[in-house]
Design a protein around this motif. Sequence first.
Motif, mmCIF file in Angstrom:
data_model
loop_
_atom_site.group_PDB
_atom_site.id
_atom_site.type_symbol
_atom_site.label_atom_id
_atom_site.label_comp_id
_atom_site.label_asym_id
_atom_site.label_seq_id
_atom_site.Cartn_x
_atom_site.Cartn_y
_atom_site.Cartn_z
ATOM 1 N N CYS A 1 -13.918 69.603 -1.552
ATOM 2 C CA CYS A 1 -13.448 68.279 -1.978
ATOM 3 C C CYS A 1 -12.039 67.962 -1.499
ATOM 4 N N ALA B 1 -18.788 68.909 -5.934
ATOM 5 C CA ALA B 1 -19.445 69.864 -5.038
ATOM 6 C C ALA B 1 -20.081 71.026 -5.791
ATOM 7 N N ALA C 1 -20.082 67.402 -1.393
ATOM 8 C CA ALA C 1 -18.885 66.566 -1.535
ATOM 9 C C ALA C 1 -18.976 65.316 -0.669
#
Length: 306
Positions: A80, A93, A198
């Motif tokens: 991320c 994520a 992500a």
Amino acid sequence: MTAQRSALEGGRWHFNHGPIDIVAEAHGDAVEVAVAHEHAWRRFATVLDELVAELPLLRQPVRDACPLRSPIARRMWQACAPFRASFITPMAAVAGAVAQELIACYQRSGIERAWINNGGDIALHLAPGQSARVGLFADLARFDLRERGPLTTDGQFELRAEMPVRGVATSGWRGRSFSLGIADSVTVLAATAAEADAAATVIANAVDVQDPGIHRRPANECKDDSDLGDIPVTVDVEALAPAQVQRALAAGVARAETLRRAGAIAGAMLVCQGQWRLVEPLSSASSGVSALPMQPQAAAVGSVFA
């Protein structure tokens, strides 16, 4: 609450612990496959407690320095971190990072192919010369658990060992996580499952347009412990004018293209109200991505086919 496992058809395993549901499948030498499944199960049994121990930090926005300690939590943060200019927490994520942790148990001699499917976010292991097909399902609103028989997909694509993709993830406002956008689904191919997870979140958030037919509520009113706090999330989308859908998809494609050019993703499929856009790899011929001749209005629900 303890972790549980059960055998499924075709030599697959189902691992469950609280909110985590995993389907694991592998092919190769029978002994090595059995050993890998056992290693994956033992690792899985520790995952939830490991994440819960750092949950307050995992729900905080990603900053410049990673404060997390466990390998899965750090992988979530790292996936991320490229998007920290906007609001994002490592939880974007989590599913992909867990799948990625478990697939490592199958990266051993004697295992030809393996995949971990964590609620539609998939991590793969492909030995040289191997491939796998991923089934695509465009709109979760059409999914009916009461239906019997094989799941009818909207399309499929093939992943081959020589392409630099080992992660597939899907996000959208109809999924199990909240979205800021209106995509029915956005499926992303990336180097790892955490990175795909992500990126799918970010691209799905970008599929958006201003319209009175889009309804949102603060995330913490939908779920009191949401990491998104009072950020408005999409709770319903009425039928929009085709031109509005096109604008929303164009915004998502622009975000996806930026990520593709930066090497953050290999490709993506964006779906919204019957319209779709495909963001193809920079070199489809060399990447190994091949969309099969089916209806291309699709995004992955996470089914993997031999």
